[in-house]
Design an enzyme around this catalytic site. Structure first.
Site: not given
Ligand code: NAI
Length: 446
Positions: A216-217, A237, A260, A287, A294, A297, A352, A387
């Site tokens: 997703r995302g 994923d 994972d 990605n 949190k 503290a 983070y 997202t």
């Molecule tokens: P999201 O939460 O919508 O998607 C993340 C995906 O990673 C999910 O499908 C999840 O199942 C998968 N995932 C999590 N842990 C996993 C694991 N251990 N093994 C395999 N897959 C795993 O997040 P989003 O918003 O799409 O973010 C994607 C990347 O962009 C992340 O690294 C996030 O930190 C980064 N990011 C996002 C921002 C935003 O505004 N949405 C801003 C800056 C960075």
């Protein structure tokens, strides 16, 4: 997620109301669509150096309407300001003020791109001052532009010229709609490596690319964009996201790997899957990421270790396997997703931000390890992106966060994906160990 406010103020009564009340009026950005012209009008190449003279013919080969002198009141698609012969701050005046006269002639969604040399390799303090001056100039100009126009800079390291493959690739990226949400950024071309693609519309043709967190995302958007650019996809994923992952794999005609990424053997499983199913592995996009916010503290061990574990430790372990593999040696590319939180910090995100700062440190230190195989590794640091993750932020905080950048709006997942596709291309091989922000020039943290 849609930004209804931007839609409302972009036309009709909403536009009038916003103007009268002095409210933000974000422009609808010029985003890439296959077949669209690279820029919305003629391109003015400013500068009298040999570098500028050599660049102009290269641009002609892209079918651009290139000007070496401004035509009064002609709407411009872009200004390229070549500043590669600065011996001291006094040398800025003439070319910069010459370009200034054309800034008001920029078309909607136009681009300004500076091309200059890195301060790191300056022969002395005066040259370093002039080169670093370009940084401040560019970032300020980006804040002055309107109507979806952006300004970005390319800095050339020692031995890199205005026509090196990755200089041209970076220029093409910044000029195009692919960089719609990249603003006020300076990207260094670190070497003369890189190879321009046979077909610029399919720069990843024949490459096998792995994208983690692709159910997703942003991850799903990266998979779609790499597929559009010609890559063969392996989407990864967690098993719990298996249904969504299968849907993305189907859509991009790739294969799904439920995994994972924190597993000890994740790297080996990724390599084995790519080689068994597709015969090779060229690109890995780290990605997958999580937040467990949190205040420090109130931070507990579970929140801390899970974020560090997924966001950086897993990447380090997978990279170790990639670097050791004989299957990852033909101009390999790694692109990691960081975050502007890792640069500017964010309240409630010590864990983070530590993980994302870690991604940037890792990328810099890993770049030399890939150089022998003409490989590269870079990070993309998104700002506020629309997202599911950001949709969960409370309304008022979200509305402030998404307006606090020069483009006054959040980016789309596809904007991050475009930057990743660019860095994953053969043409970007001369850019390694760098961080490219996709944040619309966040006002917080520069
Ligand atoms: P999201 O939460 O919508 O998607 C993340 C995906 O990673 C999910 O499908 C999840 O199942 C998968 N995932 C999590 N842990 C996993 C694991 N251990 N093994 C395999 N897959 C795993 O997040 P989003 O918003 O799409 O973010 C994607 C990347 O962009 C992340 O690294 C996030 O930190 C980064 N990011 C996002 C921002 C935003 O505004 N949405 C801003 C800056 C960075």
């Amino acid at each position: 997620m849609t930004d209804k406010y931007t839609q409302f103020v972009s036309r009709g009564i909403g536009k009038d109301v916003a103007r009268k009340l002095g409210l933000p009026q974000p422009a609808v950005l010029r985003r890439y669509q296959p077949g669209q012209p690279l820029v919305p009008g003629p391109v003015l190449v400013q500068g009298t150096s040999t570098g500028a003279d050599e660049l102009a013919p290269a641009l002609l080969s892209w079918d651009l309407d290139v000007r070496r002198h401004a035509v009064p009141r002609e709407k411009l698609g872009a200004i390229i300001l070549v500043l590669d012969e600065l011996d001291g701050p006094e040398d800025l005046e003439r070319p910069v003020l010459a370009a200034a006269a054309s800034v008001r002639d920029l078309a909607t969604g136009a681009r300004v791109v500076t091309v200059s040399l890195t301060p790191a390799s300056a022969p002395g303090p005066a040259a370093a001052a002039a080169r670093q001056g370009v940084d401040g100039l560019l970032r300020s100009l980006a804040k002055e532009l309107r109507a979806g126009a952006t300004a970005n800079g390319i800095m050339l390291a020692d031995g890199v010229t205005t026509t090196s493959p990755s200089t041209l690739a970076a220029l093409r990226f910044f000029l195009s709609g692919r960089s719609a949400f990249v603003d006020g950024q300076l990207l260094t071309v670190t070497s003369d490596e890189g190879k321009l693609p046979a077909d610029p519309e399919k720069p990843l043709a024949g490459k096998v690319a792995v994208v983690t967190g692709a159910a997703r995302g942003i991850g799903a958007a990266i998979a779609r964009t790499l597929h559009r650019d010609g890559a063969i996809l392996v989407v990864v994923d967690v098993p719990a996201a298996g249904d969504h992952l299968a849907a993305v794999a189907n859509e991009v005609k790739g294969t799904a790997l439920q995994l994972d990424i924190t597993r000890e053997d994740a790297g080996r499983r990724i390599i084995d899957h790519a080689v068994a199913r597709h015969g090779r592995l060229d690109i890995v996009v780290h990605n997958a990421g999580i937040t467990r916010d949190k205040l420090l503290a109130n931070m507990d061990q579970g929140r801390w270790s899970s974020v560090i574990g997924v966001n950086i430790e897993a990447q380090l372990r997978i990279n170790e396997a990639l670097l050791a593999s004989e299957h990852f040696r033909k101009s390999p590319r790694i692109v990691s997703v960081a975050s502007t939180s890792g640069i500017a910090g964010n309240r409630g995100q010590t864990n983070y931000a530590a993980s994302k700062g870690g991604v940037m440190g890792m990328v810099r230190a890993t770049a030399p390890l890939l150089a022998d195989h003409h490989g590269s590794i870079n990070a993309v640091a998104p700002g506020f992106i629309e997202t599911e993750m950001t949709a969960r932020i409370p309304f008022a905080t979200r509305e402030i966060a998404r307006r606090l950048n020069s483009l006054q709006q959040g980016g789309q997942p596809g904007d991050v994906a475009e930057a990743i596709a660019f860095l994953a291309s053969d043409a970007a091989g001369g850019i390694s160990g760098e961080v490219l922000r996709v944040c619309g020039q966040n006002l917080v943290g520069a």
